[in-house]
Design a protein around this motif. Structure first.
Motif, PDB file in Angstrom:
ATOM      1  N   THR A  94       0.845  -1.190   0.000  1.00  0.00           N
ATOM      2  CA  THR A  94       0.000   0.000   0.000  1.00  0.00           C
ATOM      3  C   THR A  94       0.881   1.241   0.000  1.00  0.00           C
ATOM      4  OG1 THR A  94      -1.753  -1.122   1.237  1.00  0.00           O
ATOM      5  CG2 THR A  94      -1.756   1.283   1.296  1.00  0.00           C
ATOM      6  N   ALA A  95       0.502   2.229  -0.802  1.00  0.00           N
ATOM      7  CA  ALA A  95       1.266   3.476  -0.868  1.00  0.00           C
ATOM      8  C   ALA A  95       0.317   4.663  -0.901  1.00  0.00           C
ATOM      9  CB  ALA A  95       2.170   3.492  -2.092  1.00  0.00           C
ATOM     10  N   ASP A  96       0.818   5.811  -0.452  1.00  0.00           N
ATOM     11  CA  ASP A  96       0.110   7.082  -0.561  1.00  0.00           C
ATOM     12  C   ASP A  96       1.048   8.040  -1.289  1.00  0.00           C
ATOM     13  OD1 ASP A  96      -1.402   9.357  -0.338  1.00  0.00           O
ATOM     14  OD2 ASP A  96      -1.388   9.442   1.850  1.00  0.00           O
ATOM     15  N   ASP A  97       0.688   8.384  -2.519  1.00  0.00           N
ATOM     16  CA  ASP A  97       1.510   9.297  -3.322  1.00  0.00           C
ATOM     17  C   ASP A  97       1.078  10.730  -2.994  1.00  0.00           C
ATOM     18  OD1 ASP A  97       3.023  10.584  -5.242  1.00  0.00           O
ATOM     19  OD2 ASP A  97       1.691  10.051  -6.902  1.00  0.00           O
ATOM     20  N   VAL A  98       1.574  11.252  -1.877  1.00  0.00           N
ATOM     21  CA  VAL A  98       1.197  12.599  -1.435  1.00  0.00           C
ATOM     22  C   VAL A  98       1.713  13.623  -2.446  1.00  0.00           C
ATOM     23  CG1 VAL A  98       1.320  14.260   0.464  1.00  0.00           C
ATOM     24  CG2 VAL A  98       1.303  11.793   0.948  1.00  0.00           C
ATOM     25  N   SER A  99       0.898  14.650  -2.710  1.00  0.00           N
ATOM     26  CA  SER A  99       1.215  15.605  -3.769  1.00  0.00           C
ATOM     27  C   SER A  99       0.882  17.026  -3.333  1.00  0.00           C
ATOM     28  CB  SER A  99       0.406  15.285  -5.035  1.00  0.00           C
ATOM     29  OG  SER A  99       0.582  13.929  -5.432  1.00  0.00           O
ATOM     30  N   GLU A 100       1.759  17.957  -3.628  1.00  0.00           N
ATOM     31  CA  GLU A 100       1.490  19.381  -3.403  1.00  0.00           C
ATOM     32  C   GLU A 100       1.026  19.971  -4.736  1.00  0.00           C
ATOM     33  OE1 GLU A 100       0.754  22.953  -2.200  1.00  0.00           O
ATOM     34  OE2 GLU A 100       1.277  21.390  -0.759  1.00  0.00           O
ATOM     35  N   ARG A 101      -0.307  20.162  -4.861  1.00  0.00           N
ATOM     36  CA  ARG A 101      -0.913  20.476  -6.144  1.00  0.00           C
ATOM     37  C   ARG A 101      -0.450  21.813  -6.727  1.00  0.00           C
ATOM     38  NH1 ARG A 101      -2.510  15.621  -7.922  1.00  0.00           N
ATOM     39  NH2 ARG A 101      -3.948  14.603  -6.494  1.00  0.00           N
ATOM     40  N   SER A 102      -0.244  22.826  -5.895  1.00  0.00           N
ATOM     41  CA  SER A 102       0.152  24.127  -6.436  1.00  0.00           C
ATOM     42  C   SER A 102       1.514  24.038  -7.123  1.00  0.00           C
ATOM     43  CB  SER A 102       0.179  25.182  -5.332  1.00  0.00           C
ATOM     44  OG  SER A 102       1.129  24.854  -4.338  1.00  0.00           O
ATOM     45  N   ARG A 103       2.395  23.232  -6.602  1.00  0.00           N
ATOM     46  CA  ARG A 103       3.716  23.079  -7.220  1.00  0.00           C
ATOM     47  C   ARG A 103       3.632  22.282  -8.515  1.00  0.00           C
ATOM     48  NH1 ARG A 103       7.662  21.994  -1.928  1.00  0.00           N
ATOM     49  NH2 ARG A 103       7.309  24.036  -0.969  1.00  0.00           N
ATOM     50  N   ILE A 104       2.705  21.328  -8.567  1.00  0.00           N
ATOM     51  CA  ILE A 104       2.492  20.595  -9.812  1.00  0.00           C
ATOM     52  C   ILE A 104       1.946  21.544 -10.877  1.00  0.00           C
ATOM     53  CG2 ILE A 104       1.100  18.804 -10.927  1.00  0.00           C
ATOM     54  CD1 ILE A 104       1.285  17.195  -8.332  1.00  0.00           C
ATOM     55  N   ALA A 105       0.957  22.352 -10.486  1.00  0.00           N
ATOM     56  CA  ALA A 105       0.329  23.277 -11.441  1.00  0.00           C
ATOM     57  C   ALA A 105       1.306  24.323 -11.953  1.00  0.00           C
ATOM     58  CB  ALA A 105      -0.867  23.965 -10.779  1.00  0.00           C
ATOM     59  N   ALA A 106       2.275  24.683 -11.118  1.00  0.00           N
ATOM     60  CA  ALA A 106       3.243  25.698 -11.522  1.00  0.00           C
ATOM     61  C   ALA A 106       4.197  25.192 -12.593  1.00  0.00           C
ATOM     62  CB  ALA A 106       4.031  26.187 -10.310  1.00  0.00           C
ATOM     63  N   GLY A 107       4.300  23.862 -12.733  1.00  0.00           N
ATOM     64  CA  GLY A 107       5.149  23.271 -13.761  1.00  0.00           C
ATOM     65  C   GLY A 107       6.609  23.646 -13.585  1.00  0.00           C
ATOM     66  N   PRO A 108       7.451  23.308 -14.554  1.00  0.00           N
ATOM     67  CA  PRO A 108       7.092  22.612 -15.807  1.00  0.00           C
ATOM     68  C   PRO A 108       6.986  21.099 -15.662  1.00  0.00           C
ATOM     69  CG  PRO A 108       9.424  23.114 -15.825  1.00  0.00           C
ATOM     70  CD  PRO A 108       8.874  23.714 -14.555  1.00  0.00           C
ATOM     71  N   THR A 109       7.346  20.561 -14.498  1.00  0.00           N
ATOM     72  CA  THR A 109       7.233  19.117 -14.294  1.00  0.00           C
ATOM     73  C   THR A 109       6.414  18.839 -13.041  1.00  0.00           C
ATOM     74  OG1 THR A 109       9.179  18.848 -12.873  1.00  0.00           O
ATOM     75  CG2 THR A 109       9.546  18.868 -15.259  1.00  0.00           C
ATOM     76  N   TRP A 110       5.922  17.607 -12.928  1.00  0.00           N
ATOM     77  CA  TRP A 110       5.187  17.206 -11.730  1.00  0.00           C
ATOM     78  C   TRP A 110       6.112  16.997 -10.534  1.00  0.00           C
ATOM     79  CZ3 TRP A 110       0.922  13.060 -13.038  1.00  0.00           C
ATOM     80  CH2 TRP A 110       0.019  13.621 -13.972  1.00  0.00           C
ATOM     81  N   ALA A 111       7.377  16.758 -10.786  1.00  0.00           N
ATOM     82  CA  ALA A 111       8.286  16.341  -9.727  1.00  0.00           C
ATOM     83  C   ALA A 111       8.312  17.327  -8.565  1.00  0.00           C
ATOM     84  CB  ALA A 111       9.697  16.153 -10.285  1.00  0.00           C
ATOM     85  N   LYS A 112       8.169  18.634  -8.861  1.00  0.00           N
ATOM     86  CA  LYS A 112       8.224  19.640  -7.800  1.00  0.00           C
ATOM     87  C   LYS A 112       7.154  19.410  -6.733  1.00  0.00           C
ATOM     88  CE  LYS A 112       7.842  23.560  -9.812  1.00  0.00           C
ATOM     89  NZ  LYS A 112       7.891  24.977 -10.209  1.00  0.00           N
ATOM     90  N   GLY A 113       6.019  18.901  -7.131  1.00  0.00           N
ATOM     91  CA  GLY A 113       4.940  18.669  -6.192  1.00  0.00           C
ATOM     92  C   GLY A 113       4.921  17.284  -5.589  1.00  0.00           C
ATOM     93  N   LYS A 114       5.878  16.452  -5.968  1.00  0.00           N
ATOM     94  CA  LYS A 114       5.898  15.060  -5.522  1.00  0.00           C
ATOM     95  C   LYS A 114       7.112  14.721  -4.655  1.00  0.00           C
ATOM     96  CE  LYS A 114       2.433  13.437  -8.226  1.00  0.00           C
ATOM     97  NZ  LYS A 114       1.279  12.637  -7.758  1.00  0.00           N
TER      98      LYS A 114
END
Length: 294
Positions: free
Chosen positions: A155-175
């Motif tokens: 079991t895993a929880d892929d916690v994400s900071e959505r504002s950092r994902i939206a800011a781009g250019p990659t998803w990695a910043k929010g993950k």
């Protein structure tokens, strides 16, 4: 077989739950739950026999449960891989899996805290089926053959900071934040999962069920995901693949969106893989002078 790690952070030792749900110390049998173990059928057989013997020492009550697998060489995430998640986002299923990487420093145990980044207002939850690689996999076009490289599920929880994902250019910043990948409580070997495409996933925040899905609705099944990833990179024993999340994430709920806040308790579970329980805490932005290097 249900494999765990126990002990203080950085000092975990291997353990297993026996048929009576007694937690047994495996330190005398193997040094760690890692790719070296998961890819070696003979060593796994010896561990199974040792656990079944009932002679291994019990782990004392109250001992911390850590991440069930030693720090992966890499953590690979897959986005938009559930039909219901894509539907709620109002987007089509991608023509191929959406891939991103998370650092291994984001890994924490199943009962450790999730730390909100300073100033966070959009930290989100994502219950996922985690797949740990047991055998090296490279340029494998056959999903069934790729599935044979699995060393375990968790079991895993892929916690994400959505504002950092939206800011781009990659998803990695929010993950990528520390504590953003709670895993466990245990890892099960593939023989304990009859069909990885027939597992339920659920997540609760403060007792309210937010996500309820099933791996039958994956756009790309586990074997397909692994086969595709193997064309992009070599997957090595011990690597962790996060296979996507079902619908119900906070970012796609009506306003006011129920993002994670300090004091929230998140519980995530995949059928047969155990339930984790993590408390959300706030951390102050600070610099540890001992860690600064010129």
């Amino acid at each position: 077989m249900r494999l765990l790690s126990v002990g203080p952070p950085g000092q975990e030792r291997p353990a297993a739950l026996d048929d009576q749900d007694i937690l047994r110390d495996l330190s005398a049998v193997v040094p760690a739950i890692d790719g070296n173990l998961l890819g070696d059928p003979e060593r796994l057989a010896s561990v199974r026999a040792a656990v079944a013997s009932g002679r291994l020492p019990r782990v004392p009550d109250g001992t911390r449960i850590g991440p069930p697998v030693a720090r992966p060489g890499k953590v690979v995430g897959v986005g938009l891989n559930y039909e219901d998640h894509a539907e709620e986002a109002g987007v089509a299923i991608p023509d191929e899996p959406v891939v991103f990487l998370k650092p291994s420093t984001s890994i924490v145990g199943p009962y450790d805290a999730i730390e909100l980044p300073p100033g966070s207002t959009t930290t989100d939850y994502e219950v996922e089926l985690g797949v740990v690689i047991g055998r090296k996999l490279s340029r494998c076009p056959d999903p069934q053959q790729a599935l044979a490289a699995v060393g375990g599920y968790l079991t895993a929880d892929d916690v994400s900071e959505r504002s950092r994902i939206a800011a781009g250019p990659t998803w990695a910043k929010g993950k990528c934040a520390d504590t953003f990948t709670p895993i466990g409580p245990w890892l099960v070997t593939p023989d304990a999962v009859a069909d990885p495409q027939a597992l339920g996933l659920e997540l609760w925040v403060d007792g309210e069920r937010r996500q309820h899905g099933t791996t039958t609705r994956m756009a790309y099944g586990v074997g397909e995901v692994l086969a595709f990833l193997s064309t992009l990179m070599t997957l090595e024993p011990g690597d962790l693949v996060l296979t996507g999340t079902p619908g119900g994430v906070a970012a796609l709920r009506p306003e006011p969106r129920p993002f994670l806040r300090e004091g929230h308790v998140v519980e995530a579970e995949v059928t047969g893989l155990g339930r984790q329980r993590t408390r959300v805490v706030a951390v102050e932005e600070a610099v540890d002078e001992a860690e600064v290097r010129v």
